[in-house]
Design a protein around this motif. Structure first.
Motif, PDB file in Angstrom:
ATOM      1  N   TYR A  64      13.633  -2.878  -9.931  1.00 21.09           N
ATOM      2  CA  TYR A  64      14.068  -4.234 -10.764  1.00 21.09           C
ATOM      3  C   TYR A  64      14.997  -4.515  -9.092  1.00 21.09           C
ATOM      4  O   TYR A  64      15.748  -5.753  -8.440  1.00 21.09           O
ATOM      5  N   SER A  65      15.370  -4.045  -7.368  1.00 23.35           N
ATOM      6  CA  SER A  65      15.570  -4.127  -6.560  1.00 23.35           C
ATOM      7  C   SER A  65      14.766  -4.730  -5.531  1.00 23.35           C
ATOM      8  O   SER A  65      13.697  -4.647  -5.257  1.00 23.35           O
ATOM      9  N   GLN A  66      15.634  -6.203  -5.120  1.00 22.55           N
ATOM     10  CA  GLN A  66      14.003  -6.791  -4.268  1.00 22.55           C
ATOM     11  C   GLN A  66      13.654  -6.137  -3.205  1.00 22.55           C
ATOM     12  O   GLN A  66      12.498  -6.383  -2.690  1.00 22.55           O
ATOM     13  N   ILE A  67      14.908  -5.867  -1.999  1.00 26.90           N
ATOM     14  CA  ILE A  67      14.572  -4.662  -1.478  1.00 26.90           C
ATOM     15  C   ILE A  67      13.492  -4.080  -2.123  1.00 26.90           C
ATOM     16  O   ILE A  67      12.400  -3.627  -0.924  1.00 26.90           O
ATOM     17  N   LEU A  68      13.067  -3.307  -2.216  1.00 30.70           N
ATOM     18  CA  LEU A  68      12.652  -2.028  -2.695  1.00 30.70           C
ATOM     19  C   LEU A  68      11.110  -2.646  -3.227  1.00 30.70           C
ATOM     20  O   LEU A  68      10.162  -1.737  -2.758  1.00 30.70           O
ATOM     21  N   ARG A  69      11.201  -3.905  -4.091  1.00 27.45           N
ATOM     22  CA  ARG A  69       9.764  -4.556  -4.491  1.00 27.45           C
ATOM     23  C   ARG A  69       8.667  -4.297  -2.947  1.00 27.45           C
ATOM     24  O   ARG A  69       7.906  -4.311  -3.418  1.00 27.45           O
ATOM     25  N   LYS A  70       9.674  -4.883  -2.115  1.00 28.80           N
ATOM     26  CA  LYS A  70       8.874  -4.940  -0.994  1.00 28.80           C
ATOM     27  C   LYS A  70       8.553  -3.675  -0.614  1.00 28.80           C
ATOM     28  O   LYS A  70       7.145  -3.302  -0.246  1.00 28.80           O
ATOM     29  N   LEU A  71       8.928  -2.172  -0.669  1.00 25.95           N
ATOM     30  CA  LEU A  71       8.199  -1.230   0.062  1.00 25.95           C
ATOM     31  C   LEU A  71       6.921  -0.146  -1.016  1.00 25.95           C
ATOM     32  O   LEU A  71       5.880  -0.710  -1.293  1.00 25.95           O
ATOM     33  N   PHE A  72       7.310  -0.674  -2.485  1.00 22.98           N
ATOM     34  CA  PHE A  72       6.341  -0.825  -3.621  1.00 22.98           C
ATOM     35  C   PHE A  72       4.892  -1.477  -3.519  1.00 22.98           C
ATOM     36  O   PHE A  72       3.745  -1.378  -3.274  1.00 22.98           O
ATOM     37  N   ASN A  73       5.106  -2.674  -2.823  1.00 19.48           N
ATOM     38  CA  ASN A  73       3.768  -3.276  -2.281  1.00 19.48           C
ATOM     39  C   ASN A  73       3.141  -3.443  -1.361  1.00 19.48           C
ATOM     40  O   ASN A  73       2.382  -3.099  -1.300  1.00 19.48           O
ATOM     41  N   GLU A  74       4.579  -2.962  -0.157  1.00 25.70           N
ATOM     42  CA  GLU A  74       3.636  -2.684   0.851  1.00 25.70           C
ATOM     43  C   GLU A  74       2.948  -1.516   0.775  1.00 25.70           C
ATOM     44  O   GLU A  74       1.435  -1.601   1.499  1.00 25.70           O
ATOM     45  N   SER A  75       3.121  -0.581   0.286  1.00 30.36           N
ATOM     46  CA  SER A  75       2.623   1.134  -0.290  1.00 30.36           C
ATOM     47  C   SER A  75       1.319   1.005  -1.350  1.00 30.36           C
ATOM     48  O   SER A  75       0.658   1.982  -1.251  1.00 30.36           O
ATOM     49  N   HIS A  76       1.646  -0.389  -2.068  1.00 26.62           N
ATOM     50  CA  HIS A  76       0.330  -0.351  -2.598  1.00 26.62           C
ATOM     51  C   HIS A  76      -0.832  -0.790  -2.199  1.00 26.62           C
ATOM     52  O   HIS A  76      -1.872   0.508  -2.365  1.00 26.62           O
ATOM     53  N   GLY A  77      -0.752  -1.133  -1.140  1.00 21.10           N
ATOM     54  CA  GLY A  77      -2.224  -1.624  -0.004  1.00 21.10           C
ATOM     55  C   GLY A  77      -2.441  -0.591   0.773  1.00 21.10           C
ATOM     56  O   GLY A  77      -3.273  -0.156   0.430  1.00 21.10           O
ATOM     57  N   ILE A  78      -1.605   0.774   0.953  1.00 19.90           N
ATOM     58  CA  ILE A  78      -1.911   1.122   2.046  1.00 19.90           C
ATOM     59  C   ILE A  78      -2.506   2.285   1.001  1.00 19.90           C
ATOM     60  O   ILE A  78      -3.619   3.336   1.834  1.00 19.90           O
ATOM     61  N   PHE A  79      -2.247   2.821  -0.105  1.00 14.76           N
ATOM     62  CA  PHE A  79      -2.212   3.198  -1.405  1.00 14.76           C
ATOM     63  C   PHE A  79      -4.326   3.687  -1.612  1.00 14.76           C
ATOM     64  O   PHE A  79      -5.177   3.711  -1.615  1.00 14.76           O
ATOM     65  N   VAL A  80      -4.608   1.831  -2.248  1.00 14.37           N
ATOM     66  CA  VAL A  80      -5.677   1.427  -2.542  1.00 14.37           C
ATOM     67  C   VAL A  80      -6.646   1.463  -1.505  1.00 14.37           C
ATOM     68  O   VAL A  80      -7.536   1.917  -1.428  1.00 14.37           O
ATOM     69  N   GLY A  81      -6.439   1.090   0.109  1.00 17.76           N
ATOM     70  CA  GLY A  81      -6.627   1.602   1.162  1.00 17.76           C
ATOM     71  C   GLY A  81      -6.891   2.993   1.397  1.00 17.76           C
ATOM     72  O   GLY A  81      -8.755   3.656   1.263  1.00 17.76           O
ATOM     73  N   LEU A  82      -6.732   3.705   1.066  1.00 21.05           N
ATOM     74  CA  LEU A  82      -6.787   5.254   1.320  1.00 21.05           C
ATOM     75  C   LEU A  82      -7.878   5.576  -0.218  1.00 21.05           C
ATOM     76  O   LEU A  82      -8.357   6.623   0.456  1.00 21.05           O
ATOM     77  N   GLN A  83      -7.693   5.186  -1.177  1.00 22.61           N
ATOM     78  CA  GLN A  83      -8.566   5.820  -2.355  1.00 22.61           C
ATOM     79  C   GLN A  83     -10.095   5.378  -1.869  1.00 22.61           C
ATOM     80  O   GLN A  83     -11.461   6.156  -2.254  1.00 22.61           O
ATOM     81  N   ARG A  84     -10.179   4.163  -1.493  1.00 21.68           N
ATOM     82  CA  ARG A  84     -10.929   3.295  -1.211  1.00 21.68           C
ATOM     83  C   ARG A  84     -11.617   4.303   0.018  1.00 21.68           C
ATOM     84  O   ARG A  84     -13.693   3.807   0.405  1.00 21.68           O
ATOM     85  N   VAL A  85     -11.701   4.014   1.310  1.00 16.64           N
ATOM     86  CA  VAL A  85     -12.029   5.326   2.507  1.00 16.64           C
ATOM     87  C   VAL A  85     -11.642   6.242   2.431  1.00 16.64           C
ATOM     88  O   VAL A  85     -13.215   7.151   3.526  1.00 16.64           O
ATOM     89  N   GLU A  86     -11.751   7.560   1.843  1.00 17.80           N
ATOM     90  CA  GLU A  86     -10.945   8.376   1.618  1.00 17.80           C
ATOM     91  C   GLU A  86     -12.746   9.272   2.027  1.00 17.80           C
ATOM     92  O   GLU A  86     -12.204  10.145   2.400  1.00 17.80           O
ATOM     93  N   GLU A  87     -13.828   9.032   0.443  1.00 19.09           N
ATOM     94  CA  GLU A  87     -15.008   9.540   0.549  1.00 19.09           C
ATOM     95  C   GLU A  87     -15.966   9.303   1.656  1.00 19.09           C
ATOM     96  O   GLU A  87     -16.742   9.882   1.943  1.00 19.09           O
TER      97      GLU A  87
END
Length: 655
Positions: A64-87
Motif C-alpha cells: 500500500y506504499s506509493q513509493i514501494l509500488r514503483k519497486l514492485f512495478n519496475e521489478s515485475h518487468g525485469i522478472f518477466v524478461g528474465l523468464q523469457r530469455v533464460e532458455e
C-alpha cells in the motif's frame, strides 16, 4: 523444513482486552478481520461491547506504499524478461545476462531508496519522516545484501577480482565520504579543515589511495616539515600492487610484488620515518593491515564488514572465496569485541560469506517485512542453478514457494494483483491452482476491472473461472434491471440455465410493456441463440416481429406457426402468440393456409383444454388464465380464416 526460530510477534489491537472479552476473526487472502464479541468468559456478560469496531489486519502493508509500488512495478518487468530469455542463454552470455539482471534489480532498489529519502526530507510530520527513514534503512540493507550475493553467487569472482568487487561493494554502501570530501575541498584551506585527517583516513580505509595521495599533497604544500613524509607515504600508496581488471599478471606475481611492497612499508615504520607525525604513522600502520590500528578507527569504519574488506585489502589481497567466512567471522568478533550481539543484518551477511544460500534466504524472510526481496533473489539464484537440490516437503521448491507467497500478497491490493498473475504463471507446479483460487476472490467492483479479469482467465483457458465471473456479472446486471447486459454475460458464460432465466425476463417485460428492450442485442444473437430453447424462442420471436414490421406477412405466419408447433415456446406464452396471429388472420389477403389454420386451432384447443404438452410432463392447466372473450375472438377469427382459406384453395383448384 525447519521450524520457526522463535514465537511470532504479538499484534495488539487498540481498545480490546482479550483477557476479558472473546475475540472472533475471519481470514482473507491477504488480511484478517478481527472484532470483539459480546460473549464473556465469565457468566455475566456486558450488553454493550467494549470495542465496537472491526479491525483489518494486513499481513503485507508494504503493497500500500506509493513509493514501494514503483519497486514492485519496475521489478515485475525485469522478472518477466528474465523468464523469457533464460532458455536462450548459455555459457558466458548466460552469466553476463544474469549479472545484468541482478544490477537492474539493484538499480530499481536504489531509485526507490532515493525517492524514499526525498520523501523523508519533505515529510510534514515527524511520524511520517521516521517511517520514510525506516524504509530507507530497510531498502539500503536490501541493496547491500543483494550486492554481496551478486558478487559471491552470480559473478562468482575468483581470488584477486573478488577483493576488487568487495571494495566497490563497501564504497557504494559507505558513501558519507563523498559528501565529506566535497566539504573539505570546498573549504578555503583544505589541509586545515577539522575533518581533513578523518577524510584521508577514510580514503585509505576504502582503498581510494589516489585520492588520499592528492589530499596529502595539499598537506605537503603548506607544511614543509611534513612534506618529505607525505611524499614517501604518497609513493607507498602509488606503488601498492593492485590487480586491476585489465591487468594480465598472475596471482603469484601479484603476491610477490605485494610482499615486497609490504616489507618496504614495514621498514619505513620501523625506521621511524613517520614518527614525528602521528596521523601519517597511523596511515602507514593501516596500510600494513595492523589490526589494532584498524580497530582504533572503529568510528570511521562504521561496521564490521567495512573492517573486513579493509583488513583483506592490506593483509590478504588474494583471498580466496573459500576462506572468506574465516576472515568474516574473525572480523565480526574483533569489531564487536563482545560488547554487543550481532544484528539480523550481520547474520545475513555472515551467512552469505559462508556461502550458505538457504540460510541467507531464511534470515531475510524473517527479518524483512515483505516477500519481494527473497522472491526475486531466490528466482535469480535459481536461474544460476544454485537451488536445484532444495525441494520443500509439500510439493514445491523454494523458488516457487516464495514466488507464490509474494504473488499472494500482491493480490491483496486493488491494482497490483495484475502483476501477481505473471508470477503465478511462472510457477509450474502450483501456480495455476493458486491463480485460480486468488482470481476468484478479486472484487469485481467495476465492469472494466471485470473485463481485465475475464481476459486474463480466457487467455489461460480457465473455463470455470470465466463462467463464474460471467455469472456474477450477469447476476449484478439482473439486479440492476440491465437485461441486455445480463443476457450478454450469460451467453459469454455459456450458461443455458441463466440465459433461459434472462430470456424469460425479456418476455415478461414484453408482455407488460408491449415492446422489447436492447433490440440490437436480440437482433444480433446469431449462433448464440442456440444456447437454450428459451433464448432461441426469444430470438425467433423478435424475428417474427421484424417480419411483421416489414410487411412480410407470409414469412411471419410461417415462423409464428413453427414456434408453436415445435414446442420451444413456453406454454404460458401461447396466448400471446395466438393473439399476435389475430392481425394476420384479419388481413384482406388470406395469410394462413387451411392446414396452418387447423394447426392453430389445434394449439388453441390444447391450450383451452389444459392438456399436458408433449415434452412438458405435468404442465399446469391454464384454462383459468385464458380470458373467455379472447378465446372466443381467436376461435371466431380462426373459423373465418378457415372458411376464406377453403374458398381460396378451392377456387385455385377449380381454375
Amino acid at each position: 523444513m525447519e521450524e520457526l526460530d522463535g514465537e511470532p510477534t504479538v499484534t495488539l489491537i487498540p481498545g480490546v482486552n482479550s483477557k476479558k472479552k472473546q475475540m472472533c476473526f475471519d481470514w482473507g487472502p491477504g488480511e484478517m478481520l478481527v472484532c470483539e464479541t459480546s460473549f464473556n468468559k465469565k457468566e455475566k456478560s456486558e450488553t454493550v461491547p467494549g470495542c465496537p469496531f472491526i479491525y483489518i489486519i494486513r499481513k503485507d502493508i508494504d503493497v500500500y506504499s506509493q513509493i514501494l509500488r514503483k519497486l514492485f512495478n519496475e521489478s515485475h518487468g525485469i522478472f518477466v524478461g528474465l523468464q523469457r530469455v533464460e532458455e536462450e542463454l548459455t555459457g558466458k552470455s548466460r552469466k553476463a545476462q544474469l549479472v545484468r539482471v541482478s544490477k537492474n534489480y539493484r538499480s530499481v532498489i536504489r531509485a526507490c531508496m532515493e525517492e524514499m529519502h526525498q520523501a523523508a526530507i519533505a515529510a510534514k510530520d515527524p511520524a511520517s519522516g521516521r517511517q520514510f527513514s525506516s524504509q530507507v534503512s530497510i531498502l539500503s540493507a536490501m541493496e547491500l545484501i543483494w550486492n554481496l550475493c551478486e558478487i559471491l553467487f552470480i559473478e562468482v569472482a575468483p581470488a584477486g577480482p573478488l577483493l576488487l568487487h568487495l571494495l566497490d561493494w563497501v564504497r557504494l554502501h559507505v558513501c558519507e565520504v563523498d559528501s565529506l570530501l566535497a566539504d573539505v575541498l570546498g573549504s578555503e584551506n583544505p589541509s586545515k579543515h577539522e575533518s581533513f585527517w578523518n577524510l584521508v583516513t577514510i580514503l585509505v580505509l576504502q582503498g581510494r589511495l589516489d585520492e588520499a595521495r592528492q589530499m596529502l599533497s595539499k598537506e605537503a604544500d603548506i607544511s614543509p616539515t611534513s612534506a618529505g613524509m607525505c611524499r614517501i607515504l604518497g609513493d607507498l600508496m602509488r606503488t601498492m600492487p593492485v590487480l586491476s581488471p585489465g591487468n594480465t599478471q598472475t596471482l603469484t606475481e601479484l603476491e610477490l610484488k605485494w610482499q615486497h611492497w609490504h616489507e618496504e612499508c614495514e621498514r619505513h615504520l620501523q625506521d621511524g620515518t613517520f614518527a614525528s607525525s602521528p596521523h601519517l604513522e597511523s596511515l602507514c600502520k593501516i596500510m600494513l593491515g595492523d589490526e589494532a590500528a584498524l580497530l582504533e578507527q572503529k568510528e570511521l569504519l562504521n561496521n564490521w564488514y567495512h573492517f573486513l574488506v579493509t583488513r583483506l585489502l592490506y593483509s590478504h589481497p588474494t583471498v580466496k572465496p573459500i576462506d572468506l567466512h574465516f576472515y568474516a567471522q574473525s572480523s565480526l568478533d574483533l569489531f564487536l569485541g563482545g560488547e554487543s550481539s550481532p544484528e539480523p543484518l550481520d547474520n545475513i551477511l555472515m551467512a552469505a560469506f559462508e556461502f550458505d544460500i538457504h540460510q541467507v534466504i531464511k534470515e531475510c524472510s524473517i527479518a524483512l517485512s515483505n516477500w519481494w526481496f527473497v522472491a526475486h533473489l531466490t528466482d535469480l539464484l535459481d536461474h544460476c542453478k544454485l537451488l536445484q537440490s532444495h525441494n520443500l516437503y509439500f510439493g514445491s521448491n523454494m523458488r516457487e514457494f516464495l514466488l507464490l507467497e509474494y504473488a499472494s500478497g500482491l493480490f491483496a491490493h486493488h491494482s497490483l494483483w495484475q502483476l501477481g498473475v505473471d508470477y503465478f504463471d511462472y510457477c509450474p507446479e502450483l501456480g495455476r491452482v493458486s491463480l485460480e483460487l486468488h482470481i476468484e476472490r478479486i472484487p469485481l467492483s467495476t465492469e472494466q476491472k471485470a473485463l481485465k479479469v475475464l481476459r486474463i482467465c480466457e487467455q489461460r483457458q480457465m473455463t470455470e473461472q470465466v463462467r463464474s465471473i460471467c455469472k456474477i456479472l450477469a447476476m449484478k446486471a439482473v439486479r440492476n434491471n440491465r437485461l441486455g447486459s445480463a443476457l450478454s454475460w450469460s451467453i459469454r458464460a455459456k450458461d443455458a440455465a441463466f440465459a433461459t432465466l434472462v430470456s424469460d425476463r425479456f418476455l415478461r417485460d414484453y408482455c407488460e410493456r408491449g415492446c422489447f428492450s436492447d433490440l440490437d442485442l436480440i437482433d444480433n444473437l446469431g449462433p448464440a441463440m442456440m444456447l437454450s430453447d428459451r433464448l432461441t424462442f426469444l430470438g425467433k420471436y423478435r424475428e417474427f416481429h421484424r417480419f411483421y414490421g416489414e410487411k412480410r406477412f407470409f414469412d411471419a405466419a410461417s415462423l409464428l406457426l413453427s414456434l408453436m408447433t415445435s414446442q420451444i415456446a413456453p406454454r404460458c406464452f401461447w396466448v400471446t402468440l395466438l393473439t399476435d396471429a389475430l392481425p394476420l388472420l384479419e388481413q384482406k389477403q388470406v395469410i394462413f393456409t387451411t392446414e396452418q389454420t387447423y394447426e392453430l386451432m389445434r394449439c388453441l384447443e390444447d391450450l383451452a383444454s389444459g392438456r399436458p404438452v408433449r415434452g412438458e410432463p405435468g404442465a399446469q392447466r391454464l384454462q383459468e388464465d385464458i380470458e373467455n372473450t379472447k378465446l372466443e375472438m381467436l376461435r371466431l377469427a380462426l373459423a373465418r380464416n378457415l372458411a376464406r382459406a377453403i374458398i381460396k384453395e378451392g377456387s385455385l383448384e377449380g381454375s
